[in-house]
Design a protein around this motif. Structure first.
Motif, PDB file in Angstrom:
ATOM      1  N   GLU A   1       3.422   8.057  18.224  1.00  0.00           N
ATOM      2  CA  GLU A   1       2.667   8.870  17.270  1.00  0.00           C
ATOM      3  C   GLU A   1       1.758   7.994  16.403  1.00  0.00           C
ATOM      4  N   LEU A   2       2.281   6.869  15.928  1.00  0.00           N
ATOM      5  CA  LEU A   2       1.457   5.963  15.129  1.00  0.00           C
ATOM      6  C   LEU A   2       0.362   5.331  15.982  1.00  0.00           C
ATOM      7  N   ASN A   3       0.668   5.066  17.245  1.00  0.00           N
ATOM      8  CA  ASN A   3      -0.348   4.538  18.155  1.00  0.00           C
ATOM      9  C   ASN A   3      -1.478   5.543  18.339  1.00  0.00           C
ATOM     10  N   LEU A   4      -1.126   6.819  18.461  1.00  0.00           N
ATOM     11  CA  LEU A   4      -2.116   7.879  18.611  1.00  0.00           C
ATOM     12  C   LEU A   4      -3.012   7.962  17.381  1.00  0.00           C
ATOM     13  N   VAL A   5      -2.408   7.828  16.210  1.00  0.00           N
ATOM     14  CA  VAL A   5      -3.183   7.839  14.968  1.00  0.00           C
ATOM     15  C   VAL A   5      -4.113   6.632  14.909  1.00  0.00           C
ATOM     16  N   GLN A   6      -3.599   5.457  15.243  1.00  0.00           N
ATOM     17  CA  GLN A   6      -4.378   4.218  15.168  1.00  0.00           C
ATOM     18  C   GLN A   6      -5.600   4.266  16.087  1.00  0.00           C
ATOM     19  N   VAL A   7      -5.378   4.538  17.364  1.00  0.00           N
ATOM     20  CA  VAL A   7      -6.483   4.572  18.324  1.00  0.00           C
ATOM     21  C   VAL A   7      -7.448   5.709  17.992  1.00  0.00           C
TER      22      VAL A   7
ATOM     23  N   ALA B   1     -12.470  15.663  15.772  1.00  0.00           N
ATOM     24  CA  ALA B   1     -11.111  16.200  15.864  1.00  0.00           C
ATOM     25  C   ALA B   1     -10.484  16.004  17.233  1.00  0.00           C
ATOM     26  N   ALA B   2     -11.301  16.046  18.291  1.00  0.00           N
ATOM     27  CA  ALA B   2     -10.764  15.967  19.648  1.00  0.00           C
ATOM     28  C   ALA B   2     -10.076  14.638  19.924  1.00  0.00           C
ATOM     29  N   ILE B   3     -10.475  13.572  19.221  1.00  0.00           N
ATOM     30  CA  ILE B   3      -9.854  12.266  19.457  1.00  0.00           C
ATOM     31  C   ILE B   3      -9.095  11.730  18.245  1.00  0.00           C
ATOM     32  N   ASP B   4      -9.174  12.407  17.123  1.00  0.00           N
ATOM     33  CA  ASP B   4      -8.457  11.976  15.928  1.00  0.00           C
ATOM     34  C   ASP B   4      -6.985  12.336  16.082  1.00  0.00           C
ATOM     35  N   GLY B   5      -6.134  11.323  16.226  1.00  0.00           N
ATOM     36  CA  GLY B   5      -4.717  11.549  16.484  1.00  0.00           C
ATOM     37  C   GLY B   5      -3.975  12.276  15.381  1.00  0.00           C
ATOM     38  N   ILE B   6      -4.517  12.280  14.170  1.00  0.00           N
ATOM     39  CA  ILE B   6      -3.864  12.961  13.047  1.00  0.00           C
ATOM     40  C   ILE B   6      -3.589  14.420  13.395  1.00  0.00           C
ATOM     41  N   TYR B   7      -4.562  15.095  13.999  1.00  0.00           N
ATOM     42  CA  TYR B   7      -4.406  16.521  14.301  1.00  0.00           C
ATOM     43  C   TYR B   7      -3.365  16.757  15.393  1.00  0.00           C
ATOM     44  N   LYS B   8      -3.170  15.763  16.249  1.00  0.00           N
ATOM     45  CA  LYS B   8      -2.210  15.919  17.349  1.00  0.00           C
ATOM     46  C   LYS B   8      -0.776  15.676  16.881  1.00  0.00           C
ATOM     47  N   VAL B   9      -0.572  14.662  16.039  1.00  0.00           N
ATOM     48  CA  VAL B   9       0.799  14.371  15.592  1.00  0.00           C
ATOM     49  C   VAL B   9       1.282  15.396  14.575  1.00  0.00           C
ATOM     50  N   ALA B  10       0.359  16.042  13.868  1.00  0.00           N
ATOM     51  CA  ALA B  10       0.726  17.079  12.898  1.00  0.00           C
ATOM     52  C   ALA B  10       0.373  18.454  13.480  1.00  0.00           C
TER      53      ALA B  10
ATOM     54  N   ASN C   1       1.574   9.655   7.154  1.00  0.00           N
ATOM     55  CA  ASN C   1       2.405  10.216   6.092  1.00  0.00           C
ATOM     56  C   ASN C   1       1.651  11.263   5.280  1.00  0.00           C
ATOM     57  N   LEU C   2       0.350  11.065   5.097  1.00  0.00           N
ATOM     58  CA  LEU C   2      -0.465  11.986   4.311  1.00  0.00           C
ATOM     59  C   LEU C   2      -0.596  13.359   4.975  1.00  0.00           C
ATOM     60  N   TYR C   3      -0.671  13.376   6.285  1.00  0.00           N
ATOM     61  CA  TYR C   3      -0.982  14.621   6.988  1.00  0.00           C
ATOM     62  C   TYR C   3       0.215  15.253   7.698  1.00  0.00           C
ATOM     63  N   SER C   4       1.212  14.442   8.057  1.00  0.00           N
ATOM     64  CA  SER C   4       2.338  14.982   8.807  1.00  0.00           C
ATOM     65  C   SER C   4       3.234  15.811   7.906  1.00  0.00           C
ATOM     66  N   GLU C   5       3.736  16.890   8.454  1.00  0.00           N
ATOM     67  CA  GLU C   5       4.553  17.820   7.676  1.00  0.00           C
ATOM     68  C   GLU C   5       5.856  17.185   7.207  1.00  0.00           C
ATOM     69  N   ASN C   6       6.453  16.343   8.047  1.00  0.00           N
ATOM     70  CA  ASN C   6       7.760  15.765   7.734  1.00  0.00           C
ATOM     71  C   ASN C   6       7.691  14.332   7.220  1.00  0.00           C
ATOM     72  N   GLY C   7       6.497  13.780   7.066  1.00  0.00           N
ATOM     73  CA  GLY C   7       6.365  12.432   6.562  1.00  0.00           C
ATOM     74  C   GLY C   7       6.710  11.374   7.596  1.00  0.00           C
ATOM     75  N   LEU C   8       6.664  10.130   7.168  1.00  0.00           N
ATOM     76  CA  LEU C   8       6.855   8.996   8.067  1.00  0.00           C
ATOM     77  C   LEU C   8       8.301   8.856   8.547  1.00  0.00           C
TER      78      LEU C   8
ATOM     79  N   SER D   1       0.823  -1.211   0.000  1.00  0.00           N
ATOM     80  CA  SER D   1       0.000   0.000   0.000  1.00  0.00           C
ATOM     81  C   SER D   1       0.853   1.255   0.000  1.00  0.00           C
ATOM     82  N   THR D   2       0.292   2.321  -0.556  1.00  0.00           N
ATOM     83  CA  THR D   2       0.938   3.629  -0.548  1.00  0.00           C
ATOM     84  C   THR D   2      -0.111   4.684  -0.852  1.00  0.00           C
ATOM     85  N   ASN D   3       0.329   5.934  -0.867  1.00  0.00           N
ATOM     86  CA  ASN D   3      -0.551   7.044  -1.242  1.00  0.00           C
ATOM     87  C   ASN D   3       0.038   7.758  -2.446  1.00  0.00           C
ATOM     88  N   ASN D   4      -0.772   8.559  -3.090  1.00  0.00           N
ATOM     89  CA  ASN D   4      -0.287   9.410  -4.174  1.00  0.00           C
ATOM     90  C   ASN D   4       0.335  10.655  -3.535  1.00  0.00           C
ATOM     91  N   PRO D   5       1.626  10.901  -3.730  1.00  0.00           N
ATOM     92  CA  PRO D   5       2.271  12.049  -3.083  1.00  0.00           C
ATOM     93  C   PRO D   5       1.664  13.393  -3.458  1.00  0.00           C
TER      94      PRO D   5
END
Length: 580
Positions: free
Chosen positions: A450-456, A288-297, A427-434, A267-271
């Motif tokens: 950070e990945l755990n935060l995104v997963q949960v 947003a309050a529990i979506d880890g994407i916003y916290k890691v980025a 990787n899609l949302y973080s400024e510096n990538g994986l 799997s991958t994403n389109n850059p």
């Protein structure tokens, strides 16, 4: 903000919650009307579901037309085509004569506007779908036309960019659709991907994620792409054509991007799929309050309005103690769907309306069991027309208000993604990538925090958003049933629902079938053993004896063990392992 206009649109919330609510709306209004220039930054309003953030946003934008000092021009991004049409209808009083001020662009009229895209510049408010926003990521010139002289971007609900996955099953499906004359070319272009899967096949039964970077002769890929440009149009069935087109889009990414292998998937994403903005960017997202994407980025996002104010003390929340992952349901499907259907019927009273949320693959099975019980008033998916029961599935609910007056909600599945998709989302949302972040997992969770935060966060946010499709009012009085055995997920979801009353935990009667325990390799054995230990020192000889492994130094070099060290969970000494 004029308080009178606020009361006219949100009277119930104003009467019950007063300043707690008005302060939220005022902050939203100030942010929308701000004159800033931060094209890479997004203010994320995490108002709880049902609070009226979309409705109030429309009102705020509408009032700018009457403010001579406000010259903001808006691009509003809605989840679905119907949302675009409804929003355009809301603003129709602002359109006069031949020069509209507000335009909703869908598949019905996109060609007309995009053919002469310079006309978009004169429109005060443009409304598009999430899908069109994603398409504009790939078309720089057209995206510039939509953005020209436009300063405020409002995205209603988080954009979910596609993840492209290659597997043997997908390859076989595409091969069966294509004609015999093209199959040899398909085999040639997929050879390196199939070899990559074969190389990692020994890991297929495990949850490990492994970085990979398949390579192909560029000419081989180019020749196949040219061939498919002609042949894809000859595929008669639209469903099959979409499958092939998605596969073709994936090919370019699998061979040009870093990928992640897991359990037979690459799997991958389109850059090019990135969150692009204007000068002032706003996202409305109840999860947003529990979506880890916003916290890691966190450098890209500022979270606003997260505190919960709606009182759920007249609602009841039950936990049905069962691991409702796809895998566990698969091994117990006959008994599970039979008993859960009986429980649903048992709790459904006269005048109740019950929403059942599941994995898409489970919808027909639960409908069949309900029909066997004599329940016939069932709406499935988007085909809901005021029936007593409705069945819908994850990723098909956010932003939909079909079930606002329902009284019961059953969540009978857990919306887990396949493991490799969590780091890709990061990787899609973080400024510096994986980067070099570890992909190791322990007991189904990523070790990297950070990945755990995104997963949960992704799992919990999807459950919360799905539950809040019902009782979308200022005094909710619903009854919620969550089939789940993961205390971390349960706590995250309940933490978003202020004042809710916990009912008794419900145990299912059937005997669990299927020994689905995965075979552990030596490192898995050590990780499971040591993470279950209390703080202290444990001799290496005793550890090796307990887990029946002979070589410790080989295990210590594995990234899963290195992760435990780097995250300060253990420290390895000469003769013992210290649990911290």
């Amino acid at each position: 903000m004029k308080l009178t206009s606020y009361k006219e649109t949100s009277e119930d919330y104003f009467d019950l919650y007063g300043e707690k609510y008005t302060s939220k709306i005022l902050e939203l209004e100030r942010t929308i009307n701000s004159r800033i220039n931060r094209p890479c930054h997004f203010n994320v309003f995490g108002f709880e579901a049902g609070l009226g953030k979309s409705r109030e946003t429309n009102r705020i934008v509408d009032e700018t037309f009457d403010d001579w000092n406000n010259s903001n021009k808006f691009l509003i991004v809605k989840p679905f085509k119907k949302d675009v049409i409804d929003t355009e209808e809301y603003f129709k009083h602002r359109n006069h004569g031949m020069r509209p001020n507000v335009v909703g662009i869908t598949s019905d009229n996109a060609h007309e506007w995009e053919e002469n895209c310079e006309r978009l510049r004169d429109i005060r408010v443009i409304i598009i779908t999430h899908q069109r926003y994603k398409n504009l990521c790939l078309k720089d010139e057209l995206r510039n036309a939509y953005s020209m002289d436009r300063n405020v971007l409002i995205i209603d609900e988080k954009i979910n960019f596609p993840v492209f996955t290659f597997s043997k099953n997908i390859y076989d499906e595409v091969r069966s659709i294509l004609g015999i004359s093209i199959q040899a070319d398909l085999d040639k272009v997929c050879d390196k991907l199939l070899r990559e899967i074969q190389k990692h096949s020994i890991e297929k039964h495990q949850t490990r994620c492994i970085r990979c970077e398949p390579k192909i002769n560029p000419r081989t890929l180019e020749n196949f792409m040219r061939l498919m440009e002609v042949n894809v149009k000859s595929i008669p069935e639209m469903k099959h054509r979409n499958i092939v087109e998605n596969f073709i889009e994936g090919l370019a990414s699998w061979y040009s991007n870093k990928c992640i292998y897991n359990s037979g998937n690459i799997s991958t994403n389109n850059p090019k799929h990135i969150l692009w903005g204007l000068e002032n960017n706003i996202i409305l997202d109840a999860g947003a309050a529990i979506d880890g994407i916003y916290k890691v980025a966190y450098n890209r996002f500022t979270l606003l309005g997260q505190d919960r104010i709606v009182d759920h003390s007249k609602s009841l929340f039950h936990i049905v103690d069962f691991n409702s992952s796809k895998e566990k349901i698969k091994y117990n499907k006959n008994e599970y769907f039979s008993e859960i259907s009986e429980r649903i019927k048992q709790h459904h009273k006269i005048d109740d309306k019950t929403l059942i949320i599941c994995h898409k693959e489970s919808a027909s099975a639960i409908q069949f069991e309900l029909l066997k019980l004599g329940i016939t008033s069932i709406g499935v998916g988007d085909d809901y027309t005021n029936q007593e029961y409705a069945i819908n599935w994850f990723n098909n609910l956010v932003g939909k208000n079909l079930y606002f007056d329902f009284t019961k909600c059953w969540i009978i599945g857990t919306p887990n993604l396949s493991y490799e998709k969590y780091p890709i989302q990061y990787n899609l949302y973080s400024e510096n990538g994986l980067g070099k972040r570890s992909l190791a997992t322990v007991k189904g969770r990523f070790v990297n925090p950070e990945l755990n935060l995104v997963q949960v966060g992704l799992i919990a946010a999807e459950i919360y958003q799905s539950m809040k499709r019902i009782q979308r009012n200022s005094t909710p009085q619903g009854e919620f049933f969550l089939v789940n055995s993961d205390s971390e997920i349960i706590s995250a979801v309940i933490g978003q629902i202020k004042g809710i009353v916990r009912g008794k935990s419900i145990k299912l009667d059937f005997t669990r079938n299927g020994n689905t325990a995965k075979e552990l390799d030596n490192v898995d054995k050590f990780v499971e053993y040591i993470t279950a230990k209390e703080r202290g020192a444990y001799g290496k000889k005793q550890i090796l004896s307990d887990i029946k492994v002979s070589n410790f130094s080989r295990m210590a070099k594995d990234e899963r063990v290195i992760d435990l060290i780097q995250t300060n969970k253990i420290r390895i000494h000469n003769k013992y392992v210290e649990v911290l």
